[in-house]
Design a protein around this motif. Structure first.
Motif, short mmCIF file in Angstrom:
data_model
loop_
_atom_site.label_atom_id
_atom_site.label_comp_id
_atom_site.label_asym_id
_atom_site.label_seq_id
_atom_site.Cartn_x
_atom_site.Cartn_y
_atom_site.Cartn_z
N GLY A 35 0.83 -1.27 0.01
CA GLY A 35 -0.28 -0.13 -0.07
C GLY A 35 1.00 1.26 -0.07
O GLY A 35 0.22 2.20 0.09
N HIS A 51 7.23 4.55 -0.31
CA HIS A 51 8.32 3.70 -0.06
C HIS A 51 9.10 4.28 1.29
O HIS A 51 9.32 3.31 2.08
CB HIS A 51 9.04 3.29 -1.20
CG HIS A 51 8.45 2.47 -2.11
ND1 HIS A 51 7.46 1.45 -1.99
CD2 HIS A 51 8.31 2.64 -3.76
CE1 HIS A 51 7.06 0.99 -3.24
NE2 HIS A 51 7.61 1.70 -4.03
N ALA A 77 9.66 -7.22 1.25
CA ALA A 77 9.99 -5.96 0.84
C ALA A 77 10.01 -5.80 -0.60
O ALA A 77 9.84 -4.91 -1.39
CB ALA A 77 11.49 -5.33 1.36
C1 IPE Z 1 4.45 -2.40 -1.49
O1 IPE Z 1 3.74 -1.28 -1.76
C2 IPE Z 1 5.91 -2.09 -1.42
C3 IPE Z 1 6.70 -3.18 -2.73
C4 IPE Z 1 6.02 -3.95 -3.08
C5 IPE Z 1 7.89 -2.88 -2.75
P1 IPE Z 1 3.36 -1.08 -3.20
O2 IPE Z 1 4.14 -0.35 -3.94
O3 IPE Z 1 2.76 -2.27 -3.61
O4 IPE Z 1 1.94 -0.12 -3.25
P2 IPE Z 1 0.55 -0.23 -3.90
O5 IPE Z 1 0.08 -1.44 -3.83
O6 IPE Z 1 1.12 0.12 -5.35
O7 IPE Z 1 -0.18 0.70 -3.21
#
Ligand code: IPE
Ligand code: IPE
Ligand code: MG
Length: 254
Positions: A35, A51, A77
């Motif tokens: 997310g 991130h 991660a």
């Molecule tokens: C999780 O967040 C982090 C990783 C997969 C590296 P996302 O980057 O998947 O966030 P959303 O799902 O697009 O909101």
């Protein structure tokens, strides 16, 4: 989406008292840190900022898990599928790994955390591999929480590499086909020697495993929440643990 997807907390959720039984803390908590991108989008920020915000949550959750006496915390991660993302996002994520280790390793070490990585790190940039190696070396004799960061991790990839190792040991006459059992397979995964996760937590509203700990989560309890990872708090962790403690784990029995 708006109808059922609601990542705002209800007022009652904020005030409700959360009770945790300190004698029944899960030994191994696994988290799919999801997310970050949506968190950033909601704020009109670039995904990378999400991130970065997610890194602050890692610091908080590691600290709280240590305090509660959790033995293993495994954080997803970067998956084997995340290489499909735009190159600049992948590069930014790799840089964040190095930055995280650089900024946090002394504090982690001070708190007796053992830093570990699960996944095929041979595909990561050289600087990443070097900082992982030195963080592991520095913390390897610590006695506290083991922090596993899953990087270039895929449950299927992990099983494939385990099967290859086992096949090679058979070819080398070190083991026989009859020796293959569940324990032997577990011993050939990245989590060898660790207990299976008691609970798998996934924030952000997605209801899937996304190739996470496929073998190890056979009897894990699952806990989902609509909160995006950068907004995930110690209180959410407490709620997950408290819910876990109220479940009835039967492992196939009655
Ligand atoms: C999780 O967040 C982090 C990783 C997969 C590296 P996302 O980057 O998947 O966030 P959303 O799902 O697009 O909101
Ligand atoms: C899973 O999240 C991987 C990590 C959190 C590192 P994704 O965002 O990549 O998963 P999908 O694509 O929604 O299944
Ligand atoms: Mg995602």
């Amino acid at each position: 989406m708006g109808l059922f997807f609601n990542n705002k907390r209800k007022k009652s959720e904020k005030s409700e008292e959360i009770i945790i039984d300190k004698t029944n803390i899960p030994a191994h908590i696994a988290v799919i840190m999801d997310g970050n991108g949506r968190w950033a989008k909601e704020r009109n920020l670039p995904r990378t900022m999400g991130h970065r915000a997610g890194m602050d949550t890692i610091r908080k959750i590691v600290k709280e898990s240590s305090k509660l006496g959790v033995r293993y915390l495994t954080l997803y991660a970067f998956s084997t599928e995340n290489w499909k993302r735009p190159e600049d996002e992948v590069t930014a994520l790799m840089k964040l790994v190095v930055e995280f280790i650089g900024k946090e390793i002394n504090e982690l070490h001070k708190n007796e955390v053992v830093f570990n990585v699960i996944g095929d790190i041979s595909k990561l940039p050289q600087v990443c591999q070097e900082s992982i190696f030195s963080a592991k070396e520095k913390t390897k004799n610590n006695k506290g929480l083991t922090l596993n960061i899953a990087l270039n991790y895929g449950g299927r990839d992990e099983i494939v590499s385990g099967v290859k190792k086992i096949a090679q040991e058979i070819l080398d006459n070190n083991i026989k086909v009859e020796d293959i059992d569940e324990q032997l397979i577990s011993n050939h995964l990245y989590t060898s020697g660790m207990p299976d996760p008691d609970i798998v937590i996934r924030p952000s509203g997605e209801l899937r495993l996304s190739n996470y700990l496929l073998w190890q989560s056979a009897y894990s309890e699952f806990w989902f929440s609509n909160i995006n990872w950068p907004d995930f708090t110690e209180r959410d962790l407490h709620k997950a643990i408290s819910d876990y403690q109220n479940r009835n784990r039967r492992f196939g029995g009655v």
